[in-house]
Design a protein around this motif. Structure first.
Motif, PDB file in Angstrom:
ATOM      1  N   CYS A 244      -3.146  65.740  74.486  1.00  0.00           N
ATOM      2  CA  CYS A 244      -3.924  65.754  75.664  1.00  0.00           C
ATOM      3  C   CYS A 244      -4.076  67.069  76.406  1.00  0.00           C
ATOM      4  N   VAL A 245      -5.246  67.456  76.542  1.00  0.00           N
ATOM      5  CA  VAL A 245      -5.472  68.582  77.073  1.00  0.00           C
ATOM      6  C   VAL A 245      -5.778  68.568  78.726  1.00  0.00           C
ATOM      7  N   PRO A 283     -10.211  62.855  85.383  1.00  0.00           N
ATOM      8  CA  PRO A 283     -11.411  63.672  85.212  1.00  0.00           C
ATOM      9  C   PRO A 283     -11.078  65.185  84.613  1.00  0.00           C
ATOM     10  N   PHE A 284      -9.777  65.687  84.534  1.00  0.00           N
ATOM     11  CA  PHE A 284      -9.575  66.765  84.125  1.00  0.00           C
ATOM     12  C   PHE A 284      -9.120  66.894  82.619  1.00  0.00           C
ATOM     13  N   ARG A 285      -9.204  65.734  82.124  1.00  0.00           N
ATOM     14  CA  ARG A 285      -8.345  65.397  80.650  1.00  0.00           C
ATOM     15  C   ARG A 285      -9.091  65.089  79.493  1.00  0.00           C
ATOM     16  N   GLU A 307      -1.266  75.192  69.823  1.00  0.00           N
ATOM     17  CA  GLU A 307      -0.947  76.348  70.307  1.00  0.00           C
ATOM     18  C   GLU A 307      -1.437  76.479  71.835  1.00  0.00           C
ATOM     19  N   VAL A 308      -2.210  75.590  72.093  1.00  0.00           N
ATOM     20  CA  VAL A 308      -2.984  75.380  73.574  1.00  0.00           C
ATOM     21  C   VAL A 308      -1.873  74.954  74.393  1.00  0.00           C
ATOM     22  N   GLY A 329      -4.261  73.562  82.282  1.00  0.00           N
ATOM     23  CA  GLY A 329      -3.063  73.486  83.079  1.00  0.00           C
ATOM     24  C   GLY A 329      -1.820  73.156  82.299  1.00  0.00           C
ATOM     25  N   ARG A 330      -1.819  72.421  81.643  1.00  0.00           N
ATOM     26  CA  ARG A 330      -0.794  71.805  80.665  1.00  0.00           C
ATOM     27  C   ARG A 330      -1.712  71.237  79.380  1.00  0.00           C
TER      28      ARG A 330
END
Length: 404
Positions: A244-245, A283-285, A307-308, A329-330
């Motif tokens: 999950c980004v 909404p950030f994911r 790598e992210v 952010g993570r």
């Protein structure tokens, strides 16, 4: 359009010629100097800004001068007299000066500059002011409304005063130029209130910094031509690690990131902006896919999802192909059941995506249609991007490469 003025007045003397050449070749919008003769040597493609006031450092001399030689002191004095707020801002035609930069610190001085600009035949006068308190902040706002260019040096590191000036000058025709101490601050200044400062005043220490600034000015994201992909198979592949980004930005409803198992093609994975049962929206994911997957970032560079991490920069992509930079952010990696989605493009190219096997994971179809991955069927259409480059350590490379 963002622009930069290169300030030569404190450039080290041994670097001056190289910096001047770099400013011209990098197509910097303007050059600021205390030496009128130096400015006269520059091509008309550069806005030549004479700043006659204050100290004229030994470095601010025309190319070819020897160390320690005077650098246009007479020209600076003459121009200062001509450009004084109490006198005309006119200058003889052919002097090679496009803008006269004059310091102002009172309303009367600002009004005199503005009045001089309204007089026919004069050299346009820009204003420069140091913002150090509320009085000078309000005066800078007034300057931004009245002058063609207002150069502001902020005494404090906070960007709140810049936000106030940007808001006050939203409807102004003039340009706001912010003095910065380095490339990192330049990047920040351009992003303040999303709009950012129109331009910056930058003193480089070398030609390399001029070219680095040019790259920063050109750091725009492309409009992508998205393709329609047709689902040909969906299968459960078992347990694996998915990523999950979580970004530092709010995604629009038709935005996501591009993810794919192969470097030749990507699927537009949807953000969690839309309501979900049993869970709040995030909404950030983007629940992006298995950790081996490629994701597309700025400058046509890819990274594996493995790598992210915090501080990485990716492309947010809309259903219409628009893009923007988003900061991660993570990234959150967890073991989950996985689902492989195989699609093909109109040219027959295979585009594959492996994602978490769950109804909450979604991709986007034509028109920004939201599609749950567990409900996809053969023949369904997805949005994707077809790359023309193979990859080596994320960089495009023209070599034979077959991915299966």
């Amino acid at each position: 359009m963002r622009f930069a003025w290169i300030d030569l007045r404190e450039v080290p003397g041994r670097q001056l010629q190289a910096v001047v050449d770099a400013a011209v070749h990098a197509r910097m919008a303007g050059v600021v100097a205390a030496d009128a003769e130096l400015l006269a040597t520059l091509p008309p493609t550069v806005t030549r800004v004479l700043a006659p006031e204050g100290r004229a450092p030994a470095a601010a001399k025309k190319p070819g001068d020897k160390e320690g030689k005077g650098t246009g002191a007479k020209e600076a004095k003459d121009a200062a007299d001509a450009g004084s707020p109490s006198r005309s801002t006119s200058s003889p035609a052919g002097t090679g000066i496009d803008v006269l930069l004059r310091r102002f610190g009172t309303e009367d001085e600002l009004d005199a500059l503005a009045a001089g600009n309204r007089a026919a035949g004069g050299t346009p006068a820009a204003g420069i002011i140091d913002v150090r308190d509320d009085r000078t902040l309000q005066l800078s706002c007034a300057g931004a409304m009245k002058l063609p260019y207002t150069v502001i040096h902020f005494a404090d590191p906070t960007k709140i005063p810049l936000e106030i000036v940007l808001a006050a000058a939203e409807s102004a025709d003039g340009k706001l130029v912010t003095a910065v101490d380095g490339l990192e601050e330049a990047a920040i200044v351009f992003d303040v209130l999303e709009r950012g400062s129109d331009g910056i005043l930058f003193t480089p220490r070398s030609a390399d910094e001029v070219f680095a600034l040019a790259r920063l000015l050109e750091a725009t994201t492309p409009q992508l031509q998205l393709s329609t992909l047709t689902v040909e198979s969906i299968r459960h592949v078992g347990l694996g690690d998915r990523v999950c980004v979580d970004t530092c930005s709010h995604f629009d409803e038709d935005e996501g990131i591009l993810v794919g198992s192969y470097s030749s093609g990507f699927v537009l994975c949807c953000s969690e902006t839309h309501p979900l049962p049993y869970m709040p929206t995030r909404p950030f994911r983007v629940n992006a896919g298995a950790l081996h997957s490629y994701t597309l970032g700025p400058d046509n560079r890819t990274n594996y999802l493995s790598e992210v991490g915090s501080g990485s920069v990716l492309l947010a992509v809309g259903a219409d192909g628009r893009t923007r930079r988003v900061v991660v952010g993570r990234a959150k990696l967890e073991s989950r059941p996985l689902l492989e989605i195989r699609t093909h493009a109109e040219d027959g190219r295979l585009v594959s995506l492996t994602v978490q096997d769950d109804w909450h994971v979604r991709v986007l179809g034509p028109g920004g249609k939201v599609l749950n991955v567990t409900e996809l069927r053969t023949g369904d259409e997805l949005l994707g991007y077809l790359a023309t480059d193979k990859r080596h350590v994320g960089l495009p490379i023209g070599e034979f490469c077959k991915e299966v």
